[in-house]
Design an enzyme around this catalytic site. Structure first.
Site, short mmCIF file in Angstrom:
data_model
loop_
_atom_site.label_atom_id
_atom_site.label_comp_id
_atom_site.label_asym_id
_atom_site.label_seq_id
_atom_site.Cartn_x
_atom_site.Cartn_y
_atom_site.Cartn_z
CD GLU A 53 -2.28 1.37 2.83
OE1 GLU A 53 -2.52 2.52 3.24
OE2 GLU A 53 -2.42 0.36 3.54
CG ASP A 57 0.16 7.01 -1.26
OD1 ASP A 57 -0.91 7.51 -1.63
OD2 ASP A 57 1.05 7.68 -0.70
CG ASP A 126 -5.90 1.73 3.17
OD1 ASP A 126 -5.77 2.87 2.67
OD2 ASP A 126 -6.13 1.54 4.38
CD GLU A 129 -3.25 4.36 -1.53
OE1 GLU A 129 -3.23 5.57 -1.79
OE2 GLU A 129 -3.06 3.91 -0.38
#
Length: 240
Positions: A53, A57, A126, A129
């Site tokens: 994650e 991101d 989440d 990502e």
């Protein structure tokens, strides 16, 4: 053996929705493993999706930033930052997750499972990502870029055109039907789930009693926008 076969079949279905086939399936499995499941089964921190994650991101921000920089050469740094923030947000990421039914594939601990974790906005965002990070680790930047823009480009264009990613789906849907007299688009709450502080609203949108689309959101307004967005998507498919 049967459980392994079923899991492999599920992962293959998700890969088809992602339009990407993982060389190392473990990357995808980790991306779908929530910390609650890893902790409950004593798998350790490297077996949950938190690290992917973190990576996803950064990659998502870079890809969207690069796209905006090249696509809109006359926009200032401030304008580009605002557009990116509207695209790379929890609602947008969770919507992408719902479009490919990520919630169906999540590995959750019993606590998260029993409290509606598969539909929780933050978990879905989440995980999106984490999947981005997994695609990158399994391939390269070019492949990840192509895979991501396939999912996000329409939302980027809408954010630029309207100034707000989720503000204009209802208006756009209304405009498609406004020429038809004595007709009206109606939104109706299907159900509500979750505790008061983390409630999810499920919304349907109808035209002359015909169901056009459905959506979910953390409030009624967002749920209406998501229902309108699905209706527009389905209308587009019908016209192709």
């Amino acid at each position: 053996m049967r459980q392994v076969d079923e899991m492999e079949k599920k992962l293959k279905t998700l890969e088809e929705k992602l339009n990407y086939s993982f060389k190392d399936k473990k990357n995808l499995t980790i991306a779908l493993t929530h910390t609650s499941y890893a902790n409950e089964n004593k798998l350790g921190i490297i077996s949950s999706n938190e690290r992917l994650e973190f990576l996803g991101d950064a990659i998502l921000n870079l890809i969207v930033s690069q796209y905006l920089y090249k696509k809109y050469p006359n926009y200032s740094e401030g304008e580009l930052t605002k557009i990116r923030a509207k695209v790379v947000c929890e609602s947008s990421l969770a919507y992408v997750a719902r479009e490919i039914c990520v919630g169906d594939y999540l590995l959750l601990g019993k606590g998260e499972e029993s409290t509606g974790g598969r539909e929780r906005e933050s978990i879905l965002a989440d995980t999106t990502e984490a999947i981005i990070g997994a695609v990158y680790m399994d391939s390269d930047f070019k492949t990840t870029n192509e895979c991501l823009l396939d999912k996000f480009e329409k939302d980027i264009v809408k954010a630029v055109a309207n100034g707000d990613l989720f503000s204009d789906y209802k208006t756009e849907l209304q405009e498609k039907y406004q020429k038809q007299a004595n007709s009206k688009i109606k939104y109706s709450i299907l159900k509500e789930e979750g505790p008061e502080h983390d409630k999810i609203f499920f919304m349907n949108v109808f035209f002359n009693e015909k169901l056009l689309g459905s959506g979910k959101g953390r409030n009624k307004k967002e749920a209406e926008q998501m229902a309108a967005k699905q209706a527009l998507s389905l209308l587009g498919d019908q016209n192709e």
